[in-house]
Design a protein around this motif. Sequence first.
Motif, PDB file in Angstrom:
ATOM      1  N   ARG A  28      46.183  15.372  41.546  1.00 12.94           N
ATOM      2  CA  ARG A  28      44.908  15.661  41.046  1.00 12.94           C
ATOM      3  C   ARG A  28      44.792  17.328  39.886  1.00 12.94           C
ATOM      4  N   LYS A  39      44.617  21.996  26.879  1.00 13.86           N
ATOM      5  CA  LYS A  39      43.327  22.848  26.258  1.00 13.86           C
ATOM      6  C   LYS A  39      43.931  24.082  25.555  1.00 13.86           C
ATOM      7  N   ARG A  50      34.738  23.689  31.427  1.00 16.28           N
ATOM      8  CA  ARG A  50      33.077  22.481  31.065  1.00 16.28           C
ATOM      9  C   ARG A  50      32.496  21.337  32.486  1.00 16.28           C
ATOM     10  N   GLU A  54      32.385  18.071  34.642  1.00 13.27           N
ATOM     11  CA  GLU A  54      32.194  18.319  35.937  1.00 13.27           C
ATOM     12  C   GLU A  54      30.749  17.671  36.505  1.00 13.27           C
ATOM     13  N   GLU A  89      43.860  26.194  36.605  1.00 13.96           N
ATOM     14  CA  GLU A  89      44.352  25.998  35.156  1.00 13.96           C
ATOM     15  C   GLU A  89      43.487  27.333  35.003  1.00 13.96           C
TER      16      GLU A  89
HETATM   17  O1  LIG Z   1      38.222  17.981  32.796  1.00 16.22           O
HETATM   18  C1  LIG Z   1      38.441  18.537  32.293  1.00 16.22           C
HETATM   19  O2  LIG Z   1      38.180  19.502  31.114  1.00 16.22           O
HETATM   20  C2  LIG Z   1      39.246  19.561  33.585  1.00 16.22           C
HETATM   21  O3  LIG Z   1      39.290  20.697  33.074  1.00 16.22           O
HETATM   22  C3  LIG Z   1      38.976  18.977  34.820  1.00 16.22           C
HETATM   23  C4  LIG Z   1      37.664  19.467  35.993  1.00 16.22           C
HETATM   24  C5  LIG Z   1      38.311  18.888  36.932  1.00 16.22           C
HETATM   25  O4  LIG Z   1      38.861  19.143  38.222  1.00 16.22           O
HETATM   26  O5  LIG Z   1      38.155  17.530  36.897  1.00 16.22           O
HETATM   27  C6  LIG Z   1      38.260  20.981  36.042  1.00 16.22           C
HETATM   28  C7  LIG Z   1      37.405  21.989  35.396  1.00 16.22           C
HETATM   29  C8  LIG Z   1      36.179  21.260  34.416  1.00 16.22           C
HETATM   30  O6  LIG Z   1      35.392  22.398  34.693  1.00 16.22           O
HETATM   31  C9  LIG Z   1      36.191  20.006  34.519  1.00 16.22           C
HETATM   32  C10 LIG Z   1      36.944  18.990  35.496  1.00 16.22           C
END
Ligand SMILES: O=C(O)C(=O)C[C@]1(C(=O)O)C=C[C@@H](O)C=C1
Length: 362
Positions: A28, A39, A50, A54, A89
Amino acid sequence: MSEQEQLRAIRERIDAIDKDLMRLISERASCAQTVAEIKRAAGSGEDFYRPEREAQILRQVKDTNPGPLEGETLARLFREIMSACLALESPLKVAFLGPEGTYTHAAVLKHFGQDVQLAPMASLGEVFREVEAATCPYGVVPIENSTEGVVNHTLDLFVQSPLHVCGEVLLRIHHHLLSREESLDGVQRVYAHQQALAQCRRWLDANLPHAERIPLSSNAEAAKRAAQDTGAAAIAGDTAESLYGLNALKRNIEDHPDNTTRFLVIGRQESIPPSGVDKTSVLVSTSNRPGALHRLLTPLAHNGVSMSRIESRPSRCVNWEYVYFLDIEGHSADPKVKQALAGLRQEAELFRILGAYPRAVL
Ligand SMILES: O=C(O)C(=O)C[C@]1(C(=O)O)C=C[C@@H](O)C=C1
């Protein structure tokens, strides 16, 4: 099978599951790294976080939880996995009313998880300034408490600020009486934030009627003082208790056991895409004429949009004129809400969408 043999067998099973979990969590995390590359390539700047995604993931976990763990418990575990993935990230820095150990600190961890970078500020104004200046992409501020009502200072800061609301956090507040003293008899002064003093008023009247009540800028500041001062106690929460090494002379002294504070996540991001279960916060003002507020709110009723909160604050421009903070159910992009907001905009003298954001999941 003997007890020893039964335990050995089930622990072997647990070891195998842990290995699978580790592999899956790592897989994951690699996916999150790929998300980050996508991104970056798209030039998404600092928008790695995001909130709508979440909220969707956490809601999904709660809705499809097979048990035996509580949905809330499982969602908290996933909260931490996502927090770690996001940190991989791009580390996320969040400003809040410090020092460490405040309830706002606890709200930051509840909403963003343990892997967030903490930026404690000395005042609510500084939290807003830090986010406005882009030193921190997000901030967390208290907005209302179920016992004491709205935090006026936060509302007033919103009137002057271009920032947006990106999320909300609900935190059950448990207040403890913390001290270096061994018993209540030694307590002559109680330090706390004035909201905490108000939320424990009845308990203080009954148990420490003669102790002086001294309001300070935060509960963590109160705990810090109580740690240095004989004859003093502080009202604060679990985080402050362990951080400042104090004894809890009495736990859960809040007058209302379901005492909850709502916090808002503030940021510069103008809009968060719909998550499916959202709220929209709006700032409006109207002239001081008979029926003006009724006319202002009519478009909500006409479009079947419910309002979950309305607060008024003096406009600070003209005496006896007010600005109103409205929370409405739904996202500003939902057709019904969009139409209601268009009607509201026509009636209002001042109209600003503070933000559309996911309703708190945890
Ligand atoms: O789906 C995304 O845009 C991600 O960056 C992955 C992820 C996740 O771990 O699921 C991580 C951080 C974001 O805030 C939302 C989701």
